[in-house]
Every structure is written in structure tokens, then in C-alpha cells.
Motif scaffolding. Structure first.
Motif, PDB file in Angstrom:
ATOM      1  N   UNK A  89       0.820  -1.209   0.000  1.00  0.00           N
ATOM      2  CA  UNK A  89       0.000   0.000   0.000  1.00  0.00           C
ATOM      3  C   UNK A  89       0.852   1.256   0.000  1.00  0.00           C
ATOM      4  N   UNK A  90       0.211   2.346  -0.367  1.00  0.00           N
ATOM      5  CA  UNK A  90       0.775   3.672  -0.177  1.00  0.00           C
ATOM      6  C   UNK A  90      -0.057   4.341   0.912  1.00  0.00           C
ATOM      7  N   UNK A  91       0.528   5.308   1.589  1.00  0.00           N
ATOM      8  CA  UNK A  91      -0.155   5.957   2.709  1.00  0.00           C
ATOM      9  C   UNK A  91       0.011   7.464   2.630  1.00  0.00           C
ATOM     10  N   UNK A  92      -1.056   8.140   3.032  1.00  0.00           N
ATOM     11  CA  UNK A  92      -1.042   9.594   3.131  1.00  0.00           C
ATOM     12  C   UNK A  92      -1.521   9.951   4.528  1.00  0.00           C
ATOM     13  N   UNK A  93      -0.743  10.762   5.241  1.00  0.00           N
ATOM     14  CA  UNK A  93      -1.171  11.169   6.572  1.00  0.00           C
ATOM     15  C   UNK A  93      -2.387  12.077   6.449  1.00  0.00           C
ATOM     16  N   UNK A  94      -3.385  11.832   7.285  1.00  0.00           N
ATOM     17  CA  UNK A  94      -4.626  12.593   7.186  1.00  0.00           C
ATOM     18  C   UNK A  94      -4.475  13.958   7.844  1.00  0.00           C
ATOM     19  N   UNK A  95      -5.287  14.865   7.395  1.00  0.00           N
ATOM     20  CA  UNK A  95      -5.316  16.220   7.925  1.00  0.00           C
ATOM     21  C   UNK A  95      -5.751  16.179   9.389  1.00  0.00           C
ATOM     22  N   UNK A  96      -5.134  16.974  10.252  1.00  0.00           N
ATOM     23  CA  UNK A  96      -5.512  16.978  11.666  1.00  0.00           C
ATOM     24  C   UNK A  96      -7.011  17.216  11.913  1.00  0.00           C
TER      25      UNK A  96
END
Length: 142
Positions: A89-96
Motif C-alpha cells: 500500500x501507499x499511505x497519506x497522513x490525514x489532515x488533523x
């Protein structure tokens, strides 16, 4: 810039025994996350619960700013072994701003698991729990 995020070290039983046993007794809930180390590139593995929320999958660091969350933030890729196969998978940190809703969903799904509720009581601020939206990019048999 230094992170102000907190970390709660899991109890010895949760670290040494719990994560291994959870994968045996709760295979539909607990997956094995593998992420390359941000310094060495050596793959590191830990047990995690994958949150499904509004049709997407997330990894949420219940214990706070963990090593796996810092590694994933650095490399943005990893593997999840679950139900007999490995997903890349690839991952993107979510917005606070999305964190409160994700923490609430996480507690609804996994709050009854040992130590989860206690951990969120120790770290009540959603900003202390990094979360990543994951997108599966490939599969292989485990």
C-alpha cells in the motif's frame, strides 16, 4: 522541527505477548504491518488494527507517535499481512481536522480490545494519534 506528539509505551504484556496472540485469536481484526525503517531501510513489523471508515482504510497509531507511524510518515509505503495474503500500500497522513472523527470511529470499532480504551484515556487529544489513509497497490500470497 521537533514533534510535540505524545507516545504511551504499551505495557510489557501487550508488547511481548498481546500483539502475537491477538493475530491468532482475532485474525479478522489484527493485521501485521511492515514498514521500512526511516534510517536503515530495514523492514519492521508490528500488529495493528486497520480501521475501515466511510469506505476507506486507515492506520491509526493508538499509542501515539509510534516508531511505525514515524517510519510510515517518512516512506509512505508498506505492507499489511492479513487473512493469508500480503497487501502492498501507499499511505497519506490525514489532515488533523479529520482526526476526531477517525478516533471516534476507531474507538467504536476497537475500543473493547484490551488496552485500547485506556490508551485513549492517557492520550485524549486526537492530534496525538497519527493516522494514515492507505491505498492498496498490489497483493501477494503470504
Amino acid at each position: 522541527m521537533m514533534s510535540t506528539r505524545q507516545y504511551v509505551r504499551p505495557p510489557w504484556a501487550a508488547r511481548v505477548i498481546g500483539s502475537r496472540m491477538a493475530r491468532l485469536f482475532k485474525p479478522d481484526v489484527v493485521s501485521l504491518l511492515s514498514v521500512p525503517g526511516r534510517t536503515t531501510g530495514v523492514w519492521r513489523s508490528t500488529a495493528v488494527a486497520v480501521l475501515t471508515h466511510r469506505g476507506e482504510e486507515y492506520l491509526l497509531a493508538a499509542y501515539g507517535d509510534t516508531e511505525w507511524s514515524r517510519n510510515l510518515r517518512a516512506c509512505r509505503t508498506g505492507r499489511l499481512t492479513r487473512r493469508g495474503r500480503t497487501d502492498h500500500f501507499t499511505a497519506v497522513e490525514v489532515d488533523p481536522a479529520e482526526l476526531p472523527a477517525l478516533v471516534e470511529a476507531y474507538l467504536r470499532q476497537f475500543g473493547k480490545l484490551p488496552t485500547v480504551d485506556r490508551t485513549f484515556q492517557a492520550l485524549p487529544d486526537p492530534a496525538d494519534h497519527p493516522a494514515f489513509r492507505i491505498t492498496i497497490t498490489g497483493h501477494e500470497r503470504a
